[in-house]
Every structure is written in C-alpha cells, then in structure tokens.
Scaffold this motif. Structure first.
Motif, short mmCIF file in Angstrom:
data_model
loop_
_atom_site.label_atom_id
_atom_site.label_comp_id
_atom_site.label_asym_id
_atom_site.label_seq_id
_atom_site.Cartn_x
_atom_site.Cartn_y
_atom_site.Cartn_z
N SER A 139 0.83 -1.21 0.00
CA SER A 139 0.00 0.00 0.00
C SER A 139 0.86 1.26 0.00
O SER A 139 0.54 2.25 -0.67
N SER A 140 1.96 1.22 0.76
CA SER A 140 2.87 2.36 0.78
C SER A 140 3.45 2.62 -0.60
O SER A 140 3.56 3.78 -1.04
N TRP A 141 3.82 1.54 -1.28
CA TRP A 141 4.35 1.69 -2.64
C TRP A 141 3.26 2.24 -3.56
O TRP A 141 3.52 3.14 -4.37
N TYR A 142 2.05 1.71 -3.43
CA TYR A 142 0.98 2.11 -4.33
C TYR A 142 0.65 3.60 -4.21
O TYR A 142 0.57 4.30 -5.22
N VAL A 143 0.49 4.07 -2.98
CA VAL A 143 0.10 5.48 -2.80
C VAL A 143 1.23 6.44 -3.18
O VAL A 143 0.98 7.63 -3.39
N SER A 144 2.46 5.94 -3.26
CA SER A 144 3.56 6.79 -3.71
C SER A 144 3.56 6.95 -5.22
O SER A 144 4.24 7.83 -5.76
N HIS A 145 2.80 6.09 -5.93
CA HIS A 145 2.74 6.16 -7.38
C HIS A 145 1.36 6.55 -7.90
O HIS A 145 1.24 7.10 -9.00
N PHE A 146 0.31 6.27 -7.10
CA PHE A 146 -1.06 6.57 -7.54
C PHE A 146 -1.79 7.28 -6.41
O PHE A 146 -1.57 7.01 -5.25
N ARG A 147 -2.71 8.14 -6.78
CA ARG A 147 -3.39 8.99 -5.80
C ARG A 147 -4.46 8.24 -5.04
O ARG A 147 -4.70 8.50 -3.85
N ILE A 148 -5.11 7.30 -5.70
CA ILE A 148 -6.26 6.64 -5.09
C ILE A 148 -6.33 5.19 -5.56
O ILE A 148 -5.89 4.86 -6.68
N GLY A 149 -6.89 4.31 -4.72
CA GLY A 149 -7.00 2.90 -5.06
C GLY A 149 -8.06 2.64 -6.11
O GLY A 149 -8.96 3.46 -6.33
N PRO A 150 -8.00 1.50 -6.80
CA PRO A 150 -8.96 1.21 -7.88
C PRO A 150 -10.40 1.13 -7.42
O PRO A 150 -11.30 1.69 -8.07
N VAL A 151 -10.67 0.43 -6.31
CA VAL A 151 -12.04 0.32 -5.83
C VAL A 151 -12.50 1.65 -5.23
O VAL A 151 -13.66 2.05 -5.39
N GLU A 152 -11.59 2.34 -4.57
CA GLU A 152 -11.91 3.67 -4.00
C GLU A 152 -12.26 4.66 -5.12
O GLU A 152 -13.17 5.48 -4.97
N ARG A 153 -11.56 4.56 -6.25
CA ARG A 153 -11.88 5.43 -7.39
C ARG A 153 -13.27 5.12 -7.92
O ARG A 153 -14.04 6.05 -8.22
N LEU A 154 -13.59 3.86 -8.03
CA LEU A 154 -14.93 3.47 -8.50
C LEU A 154 -16.00 4.03 -7.57
O LEU A 154 -17.04 4.53 -8.02
N LEU A 155 -15.76 3.96 -6.26
CA LEU A 155 -16.72 4.46 -5.28
C LEU A 155 -16.87 5.97 -5.40
O LEU A 155 -17.98 6.51 -5.30
N ARG A 156 -15.77 6.67 -5.61
CA ARG A 156 -15.83 8.12 -5.76
C ARG A 156 -16.56 8.51 -7.05
O ARG A 156 -17.32 9.49 -7.08
N MET A 157 -16.30 7.78 -8.11
CA MET A 157 -16.99 8.08 -9.38
C MET A 157 -18.49 7.96 -9.21
O MET A 157 -19.26 8.78 -9.72
N GLY A 158 -18.92 6.93 -8.48
CA GLY A 158 -20.35 6.75 -8.25
C GLY A 158 -20.92 7.79 -7.31
O GLY A 158 -22.05 8.25 -7.48
N THR A 159 -20.13 8.18 -6.29
CA THR A 159 -20.59 9.17 -5.32
C THR A 159 -20.76 10.54 -5.95
O THR A 159 -21.80 11.20 -5.79
N TYR A 160 -19.72 10.98 -6.67
CA TYR A 160 -19.72 12.33 -7.23
C TYR A 160 -20.28 12.38 -8.64
O TYR A 160 -20.46 13.46 -9.22
N PHE A 161 -20.52 11.20 -9.23
CA PHE A 161 -21.09 11.10 -10.57
C PHE A 161 -20.21 11.80 -11.60
O PHE A 161 -20.70 12.51 -12.48
N THR A 162 -18.89 11.60 -11.48
CA THR A 162 -17.93 12.18 -12.40
C THR A 162 -16.90 11.12 -12.78
O THR A 162 -16.56 10.25 -11.97
N LEU A 163 -16.37 11.17 -13.99
CA LEU A 163 -15.36 10.22 -14.44
C LEU A 163 -14.04 10.42 -13.70
O LEU A 163 -13.27 9.48 -13.51
N SER A 164 -13.78 11.66 -13.26
CA SER A 164 -12.53 11.95 -12.56
C SER A 164 -12.55 11.48 -11.11
O SER A 164 -11.50 11.35 -10.48
N GLY A 165 -13.74 11.22 -10.57
CA GLY A 165 -13.84 10.83 -9.18
C GLY A 165 -13.70 12.01 -8.24
O GLY A 165 -13.47 11.83 -7.04
#
Length: 387
Positions: free
Chosen positions: A354-380
């Motif tokens: 997880s430490s490696w992942y967040v140093s290269h990407f801003r948000i996790g894949p499932v978390e991005r999907l959840l944000r896209m659905g919450t905010y109704f935007t492709l950017s999340g």
C-alpha cells in the motif's frame, strides 16, 4: 490546514490499523466458515487451538469491526460537509455511494466470500442519513441508549430446550459438516453453489428477519459515536489530546475485556464488550500514534487506510485462494495460531504494498470506483455547483 492534515492522517492510519484486527477476526471464518468458528471439534485437531481461539475471541473478535463502523460514521460526516462546501446536495451523492457499496458487497458475497460487510454498511448508511444533522448530544444519547439495550439483551440466555434453537443447531451442524469436506477439496463452482444455496440462515426466514432487526441495535451505536466524534472535532490535534487518549484507553480496554470475560461466569450470555473494547483500542492507537509512532510507520498505516476498501476485498481474494479447494485447500487444517501468523504476514505485505501504491497513484482502484459513483464524475472528484 496543518491540524486538518494531522486529523486526516490519524484517521487514515486508524482505519489501516483496524484492517489488521478485521483480518485476524475474519481469519477464523476463512479457516472454518461462517458457522464453523464455534465448532472447532468438527475439524482436524491442532495443538493449542482452544487457547488461541479464546484469546482471539476475547481480544479481537467483535472489537475491530466496530472501529471500522466508528470511522465510517466519522468519515461520512466529513464527506457530507465537503459536499455542502462545494454547493452539492449530500443526500443524493451519499445515496449513490451506499447503493454502490451494496452492489460491491453483493458481488463480494456471491462470488468470493460469505463474510461480507459491505451490503450491511451500505444499507445502514441510509439510516445514518437521519442522524447527520442531529446535535452531538442527541447522537451521544442515542448511542448510549442503544448500546445499553444491547447489553441488557445479553442477559437473556438462549434456552437449549427451545425447539427452534435445537432445529437451527441441527441445520448448522449439518452445514458445517458438509463444509469440512467440501471447502478444502471442492471446485470454485461447487463451493459457490453451497455457500449461496445451503446456508442455514437463508433456509430460516424467521431467524433472518430477527437478525436484520437486531443488527442495527448491535452496530448502530459505533456509527453514531463516529458522527459524534467528527462533530466534536476529535483527533484534530493528536498531540494536545493525548491525555484524553490515555484515560480513555485505560478505562475502556479494562471495561471491555472485563465484559467479554463475563461469558465464562455466565455461559450463554452475549454481553456488549466488543464495542466497549473497540473504543479503548481507538484511544490506545491514537495515543501510540501521537506519542510513539515514527513518521514512517504512520505513513504505512495511513496508506493501508487510504486503500481500505481495496485491501479489504484483496484479503478475501487472498484468503479464499489459500483455504479453498480451488487454491491451496488449507481449510480447517492449519489451526488458529498458524492462522494468526498468516494474517500478520498478509497484512505486512499489504502495509508495504500500500505504501508503494500510494507513492505512485493517488487513489485505489475500488476507491476510485466508489468516488466516481458518489460524485457522478469520471474523474472521481466533486464538481463545485455554481449558483
């Protein structure tokens, strides 16, 4: 801004820490099934099983999922405040989030593992909408009353002569006996079919309805305490709040363990020691975070917390592959103590991954999907409404 950053990092780290306890508790279910955790005598005997099982039940089981519930409520209020600040209506956005959680949970429970919590969290989220605008005092009163009611219900022991209980126990025993041979050897389709069609709960609609009615009573207090804590700005300044953490940890850990130990004095009674102990763990972690934890370890726990949904689902994928017949087939074979070591190993991998992942990407894949659905935007990302 600095105080807000400290609060966010502490909450993320605490969420990451709670996933360790959740994995340790769920390891019993991964190893023995949802209904087999209290029927270890049906599985191959492993030295020290009973001792490590009791330690897990007292210190872990039922004491880390409430932390996740607390943080769910805490973050829910912060999410609502963020939406309001951007000129959005929080009700619709949060409803979409809850529906997506329920959808993910359904896929998780049907296709991966029977111990899913996402369906329940998503469903309970709609109930929490009624409390987001309540005053802190109101939230605290509701939490205390509901927790007290659950404690009183614990003093009503199950009667072993009750016909419905006897019948349910027979069905459960049969189900567990089937899993003993099926899960370590069966194919993916065989295990999936058994899990989704033969469960004792699904065959007893009365018990299922009773469970659904009691479930909010059991867990709602921790969700409400999380909203209360957010409204009272807990964890805003960890360094200044450390005396409160120390007192809270001492009081609630002692009380929580004491309540859990009462089951040995009053067999058959289910007392609400888990949520009480979880409050102690929350305070203890906040104290360790503010006084003893190095910045490196803070960031590692925070990374796991930022990817909490992804890590939670990955734990299911990894553990079912290890224990079920379509993987290594270790179901019911390695013992509770080895399961604890395995859980620590898996979590350690998640810490560093997880430490490696967040140093290269801003948000996790499932978390991005959840944000896209919450905010109704492709950017999340939430779009500010221009009035």
């Amino acid at each position: 801004m600095e105080q807000q950053t400290k609060r966010i990092h502490l909450v993320d780290s605490m969420r990451g820490f709670s996933l360790l306890g959740i994995l340790l508790a769920n390891m019993l279910i991964f190893q023995y099934g949802l209904f087999g955790t209290d029927k270890l005598n049906l599985f191959p005997a492993v030295a020290g099983n009973s001792i490590f099982y009791e330690v897990t039940v007292i210190l872990i089981e039922g004491s880390f999922m409430p932390i996740f519930a607390f943080l769910f409520g805490y973050s829910l209020l912060k999410l609502k405040e963020g939406l309001v600040a951007q000129g959005r209506k929080p009700g619709w956005a949060l409803s979409r989030r809850f529906l997506l959680l329920m959808s993910l949970g359904t896929l998780h429970s049907v296709y991966i593992w029977e111990g899913d919590i996402l369906i329940y969290y998503g469903g309970l989220g709609f109930l929490l909408l009624l409390f987001l605008n309540r005053k802190p005092k109101t939230l605290l009163v509701w939490a205390i009353v509901l927790m007290s009611l659950m404690g009183l219900l614990g003093f009503i022991s199950d009667s072993p002569s009750d016909p419905s209980i006897i019948e349910m126990d027979k069905e459960t025993l049969t189900y567990v006996q089937e899993t003993v041979t099926l899960y370590p050897e069966g194919t993916y389709s065989e295990i999936k079919h058994h899990r989704n069609t033969e469960s004792p709960i699904k065959e007893d609609p009365v018990f299922l309805i009773a469970l659904l009615l009691l479930a909010p009573l059991i867990s709602l207090p921790m969700f409400l305490l999380g909203i209360y804590a957010a409204k009272k700005s807990w964890f805003q300044n960890p360094d200044m709040e450390s005396p409160m953490y120390a007192k809270g940890a001492l009081i609630f850990i002692t009380l929580g363990i004491g309540l859990k130990l009462l089951k040995f004095v009053f067999p058959g009674m289910v007392l609400s020691g888990g949520p009480v102990l979880s409050i102690g763990y929350i305070m203890a972690f906040a104290l360790i975070y503010s006084k003893l934890m190095s910045p490196t370890w803070r960031s590692r726990f925070a990374a796991v917390g930022k990817l909490s949904l992804t890590n939670y689902l990955m734990q299911s994928v990894i553990c079912t592959t290890i224990f079920y017949g379509y993987g290594l087939g270790w179901f019911g074979k390695i013992g509770v103590s080895a399961g604890i070591l395995l859980a620590v190993l898996i979590y350690s991998v998640q810490l560093f991954a997880s430490s490696w992942y967040v140093s290269h990407f801003r948000i996790g894949p499932v978390e991005r999907l959840l944000r896209m659905g919450t905010y109704f935007t492709l950017s999340g990302k939430v779009k500010r409404r221009i009035s």
